[in-house]
Motif scaffolding. Structure first.
Motif, PDB file in Angstrom:
ATOM      1  N   ARG A  60     -17.012  -4.690  38.712  1.00 12.92           N
ATOM      2  CA  ARG A  60     -18.337  -4.086  38.512  1.00 12.92           C
ATOM      3  C   ARG A  60     -18.284  -2.579  38.790  1.00 12.92           C
ATOM      4  O   ARG A  60     -18.826  -1.771  38.030  1.00 12.92           O
ATOM      5  N   HIS A  61     -17.586  -2.197  39.871  1.00 10.67           N
ATOM      6  CA  HIS A  61     -17.429  -0.780  40.233  1.00 10.67           C
ATOM      7  C   HIS A  61     -16.709  -0.030  39.099  1.00 10.67           C
ATOM      8  O   HIS A  61     -17.126   1.063  38.703  1.00 10.67           O
ATOM      9  N   CYS A  62     -15.650  -0.611  38.573  1.00 11.24           N
ATOM     10  CA  CYS A  62     -14.905   0.014  37.472  1.00 11.24           C
ATOM     11  C   CYS A  62     -15.771   0.137  36.221  1.00 11.24           C
ATOM     12  O   CYS A  62     -15.704   1.149  35.514  1.00 11.24           O
ATOM     13  N   CYS A  63     -16.600  -0.866  35.954  1.00 11.94           N
ATOM     14  CA  CYS A  63     -17.525  -0.797  34.818  1.00 11.94           C
ATOM     15  C   CYS A  63     -18.496   0.367  34.999  1.00 11.94           C
ATOM     16  O   CYS A  63     -18.747   1.135  34.060  1.00 11.94           O
ATOM     17  N   ASN A  64     -19.026   0.513  36.204  1.00  8.12           N
ATOM     18  CA  ASN A  64     -19.967   1.605  36.489  1.00  8.12           C
ATOM     19  C   ASN A  64     -19.310   2.977  36.341  1.00  8.12           C
ATOM     20  O   ASN A  64     -19.990   3.961  36.068  1.00  8.12           O
ATOM     21  N   LYS A  65     -18.007   3.039  36.523  1.00  7.21           N
ATOM     22  CA  LYS A  65     -17.257   4.298  36.372  1.00  7.21           C
ATOM     23  C   LYS A  65     -16.697   4.454  34.960  1.00  7.21           C
ATOM     24  O   LYS A  65     -15.915   5.356  34.696  1.00  7.21           O
ATOM     25  N   ASP A  66     -17.078   3.558  34.056  1.00  6.76           N
ATOM     26  CA  ASP A  66     -16.629   3.579  32.658  1.00  6.76           C
ATOM     27  C   ASP A  66     -15.121   3.457  32.489  1.00  6.76           C
ATOM     28  O   ASP A  66     -14.550   3.938  31.517  1.00  6.76           O
ATOM     29  N   LYS A  67     -14.453   2.789  33.410  1.00  8.45           N
ATOM     30  CA  LYS A  67     -12.993   2.661  33.334  1.00  8.45           C
ATOM     31  C   LYS A  67     -12.547   1.711  32.218  1.00  8.45           C
ATOM     32  O   LYS A  67     -11.399   1.746  31.818  1.00  8.45           O
ATOM     33  N   PHE A  68     -13.453   0.861  31.741  1.00  5.27           N
ATOM     34  CA  PHE A  68     -13.092  -0.093  30.688  1.00  5.27           C
ATOM     35  C   PHE A  68     -13.745   0.256  29.346  1.00  5.27           C
ATOM     36  O   PHE A  68     -13.759  -0.565  28.441  1.00  5.27           O
ATOM     37  N   ARG A  69     -14.270   1.459  29.212  1.00  9.41           N
ATOM     38  CA  ARG A  69     -15.037   1.819  28.006  1.00  9.41           C
ATOM     39  C   ARG A  69     -14.216   1.718  26.728  1.00  9.41           C
ATOM     40  O   ARG A  69     -14.764   1.467  25.663  1.00  9.41           O
ATOM     41  N   ASP A  70     -12.895   1.927  26.806  1.00  5.13           N
ATOM     42  CA  ASP A  70     -12.051   1.869  25.609  1.00  5.13           C
ATOM     43  C   ASP A  70     -11.418   0.497  25.396  1.00  5.13           C
ATOM     44  O   ASP A  70     -10.592   0.331  24.500  1.00  5.13           O
ATOM     45  N   LYS A  71     -11.786  -0.473  26.204  1.00  5.33           N
ATOM     46  CA  LYS A  71     -11.179  -1.807  26.121  1.00  5.33           C
ATOM     47  C   LYS A  71     -11.964  -2.683  25.143  1.00  5.33           C
ATOM     48  O   LYS A  71     -13.196  -2.682  25.155  1.00  5.33           O
ATOM     49  N   PRO A  72     -11.262  -3.468  24.328  1.00  7.52           N
ATOM     50  CA  PRO A  72     -11.962  -4.364  23.382  1.00  7.52           C
ATOM     51  C   PRO A  72     -12.865  -5.378  24.085  1.00  7.52           C
ATOM     52  O   PRO A  72     -13.938  -5.689  23.586  1.00  7.52           O
ATOM     53  N   ASP A  73     -12.426  -5.894  25.235  1.00 10.11           N
ATOM     54  CA  ASP A  73     -13.249  -6.859  25.964  1.00 10.11           C
ATOM     55  C   ASP A  73     -13.355  -6.425  27.426  1.00 10.11           C
ATOM     56  O   ASP A  73     -12.482  -6.728  28.241  1.00 10.11           O
ATOM     57  N   PRO A  74     -14.437  -5.713  27.766  1.00 13.61           N
ATOM     58  CA  PRO A  74     -14.596  -5.213  29.132  1.00 13.61           C
ATOM     59  C   PRO A  74     -15.196  -6.235  30.110  1.00 13.61           C
ATOM     60  O   PRO A  74     -15.436  -5.902  31.268  1.00 13.61           O
ATOM     61  N   SER A  75     -15.407  -7.477  29.670  1.00 13.51           N
ATOM     62  CA  SER A  75     -16.011  -8.460  30.574  1.00 13.51           C
ATOM     63  C   SER A  75     -15.046  -8.817  31.709  1.00 13.51           C
ATOM     64  O   SER A  75     -13.866  -8.509  31.677  1.00 13.51           O
ATOM     65  N   CYS A  76     -15.571  -9.487  32.706  1.00 12.53           N
ATOM     66  CA  CYS A  76     -14.874  -9.715  33.983  1.00 12.53           C
ATOM     67  C   CYS A  76     -13.733 -10.720  33.892  1.00 12.53           C
ATOM     68  O   CYS A  76     -13.842 -11.764  33.253  1.00 12.53           O
ATOM     69  N   ALA A  77     -12.656 -10.369  34.613  1.00  9.01           N
ATOM     70  CA  ALA A  77     -11.530 -11.282  34.805  1.00  9.01           C
ATOM     71  C   ALA A  77     -11.074 -11.167  36.252  1.00  9.01           C
ATOM     72  O   ALA A  77     -11.063 -10.075  36.827  1.00  9.01           O
ATOM     73  N   VAL A  78     -10.713 -12.298  36.835  1.00  8.55           N
ATOM     74  CA  VAL A  78     -10.174 -12.327  38.193  1.00  8.55           C
ATOM     75  C   VAL A  78      -8.794 -12.976  38.124  1.00  8.55           C
ATOM     76  O   VAL A  78      -8.647 -14.078  37.596  1.00  8.55           O
ATOM     77  N   ILE A  79      -7.812 -12.262  38.657  1.00 12.63           N
ATOM     78  CA  ILE A  79      -6.441 -12.760  38.658  1.00 12.63           C
ATOM     79  C   ILE A  79      -6.069 -13.138  40.085  1.00 12.63           C
ATOM     80  O   ILE A  79      -6.175 -12.322  40.998  1.00 12.63           O
ATOM     81  N   LYS A  80      -5.658 -14.376  40.246  1.00 11.48           N
ATOM     82  CA  LYS A  80      -5.191 -14.859  41.549  1.00 11.48           C
ATOM     83  C   LYS A  80      -3.667 -14.900  41.485  1.00 11.48           C
ATOM     84  O   LYS A  80      -3.093 -15.433  40.536  1.00 11.48           O
ATOM     85  N   ALA A  81      -3.015 -14.312  42.504  1.00  7.97           N
ATOM     86  CA  ALA A  81      -1.553 -14.231  42.459  1.00  7.97           C
ATOM     87  C   ALA A  81      -0.936 -14.537  43.813  1.00  7.97           C
ATOM     88  O   ALA A  81      -1.491 -14.187  44.863  1.00  7.97           O
ATOM     89  N   ASP A  82       0.214 -15.197  43.756  1.00  8.21           N
ATOM     90  CA  ASP A  82       1.035 -15.384  44.948  1.00  8.21           C
ATOM     91  C   ASP A  82       1.845 -14.107  45.138  1.00  8.21           C
ATOM     92  O   ASP A  82       2.468 -13.615  44.188  1.00  8.21           O
ATOM     93  N   LEU A  83       1.820 -13.566  46.342  1.00  9.60           N
ATOM     94  CA  LEU A  83       2.522 -12.325  46.653  1.00  9.60           C
ATOM     95  C   LEU A  83       3.566 -12.590  47.729  1.00  9.60           C
ATOM     96  O   LEU A  83       3.302 -13.319  48.688  1.00  9.60           O
ATOM     97  N   LYS A  84       4.742 -11.976  47.573  1.00 13.08           N
ATOM     98  CA  LYS A  84       5.824 -12.227  48.525  1.00 13.08           C
ATOM     99  C   LYS A  84       6.720 -10.993  48.608  1.00 13.08           C
ATOM    100  O   LYS A  84       7.116 -10.436  47.582  1.00 13.08           O
ATOM    101  N   ALA A  85       7.024 -10.583  49.838  1.00  9.52           N
ATOM    102  CA  ALA A  85       7.936  -9.456  50.060  1.00  9.52           C
ATOM    103  C   ALA A  85       8.742  -9.710  51.320  1.00  9.52           C
ATOM    104  O   ALA A  85       8.274 -10.387  52.250  1.00  9.52           O
ATOM    105  N   LYS A  86       9.951  -9.176  51.354  1.00 12.09           N
ATOM    106  CA  LYS A  86      10.743  -9.239  52.572  1.00 12.09           C
ATOM    107  C   LYS A  86       9.967  -8.512  53.661  1.00 12.09           C
ATOM    108  O   LYS A  86       9.343  -7.481  53.408  1.00 12.09           O
ATOM    109  N   ILE A  87      10.016  -9.040  54.861  1.00 12.84           N
ATOM    110  CA  ILE A  87       9.216  -8.503  55.958  1.00 12.84           C
ATOM    111  C   ILE A  87       9.534  -7.029  56.227  1.00 12.84           C
ATOM    112  O   ILE A  87       8.652  -6.251  56.574  1.00 12.84           O
ATOM    113  N   GLU A  88      10.784  -6.614  56.007  1.00  9.66           N
ATOM    114  CA  GLU A  88      11.144  -5.210  56.240  1.00  9.66           C
ATOM    115  C   GLU A  88      10.637  -4.294  55.128  1.00  9.66           C
ATOM    116  O   GLU A  88      10.701  -3.070  55.240  1.00  9.66           O
TER     117      GLU A  88
END
Length: 190
Positions: A60-88
């Motif tokens: 919503r914040h990005c929409c208000n800042k017009d960050k998706f104005r050039d995108k064919p489909d500016p509607s909302c998407a949520v991506i859920k991801a597993d994240l993993k990194a070596k502790i160091e």
């Protein structure tokens, strides 16, 4: 040892389709945000609905800042991801030790950064400078950084969760290799 977490990323459908096909790609100029360059995921605690709401608020914040104005489909998407990194290769900005190092860093460069109210871009540059120094001093390449993020103008600030816990935490992914399995949601009527 590894740091493992689940994060949610809010974006538009056009970006989500591209991510689903090509994965996350850090742009040449970097994806600059509040706490330095990287892909931002809201940290999810045991499938918390709050992280999903944060991802939608970010879209919503990005929409208000017009960050998706050039995108064919500016509607909302949520991506859920597993994240993993070596502790160091993981840095938690919320620890007393790291905050102390960051404060010391800011004090050492204060005169060169002499701004009372820096822009978001300048704040990002300060975090990036600190991260570069941290990586050089510790002879490592950080992959995931955990940091609290101030909420943008959001009704979530008025929730009991926010009042009790303060700013939510984001996982800033600096290496796309840390992003594992992903699932995609396209919320309607948001």
């Amino acid at each position: 040892m590894y740091m493992e977490a689940v994060g949610l990323h809010g974006t538009c459908v056009s970006n989500a389709v591209s991510i689903e096909q090509e994965g996350f790609v850090l742009s040449e100029n970097g994806d600059s945000q509040y706490r330095g360059t990287g892909h931002y995921f809201w940290e999810s605690y045991k499938n918390s609905e709050f992280a999903r709401k944060l991802a939608i608020e970010w879209w919503r914040h990005c929409c208000n800042k017009d960050k998706f104005r050039d995108k064919p489909d500016p509607s909302c998407a949520v991506i859920k991801a597993d994240l993993k990194a070596k502790i160091e290769r993981y840095l938690d900005f919320e620890t007393k030790e790291v905050k102390g190092k960051f404060i010391h860093f800011l004090e050492s460069v204060e005169e060169t950064l002499n701004e009372e109210s820096p822009s978001g871009e300048n704040l990002c540059q300060r975090y990036d400078l600190f991260i570069d120094m941290y990586e050089e001093n510790n002879q490592c390449q950080l992959e995931i950084i955990r940091a609290s993020i101030p909420l943008i103008n959001s009704k979530l600030k008025r929730t009991a969760r926010f009042q009790l816990l303060g700013n939510p935490v984001a996982l800033i992914v600096k290496s796309s290799e840390c992003i594992g399995e992903m699932s995609f949601e396209y919320p309607q009527n948001v």
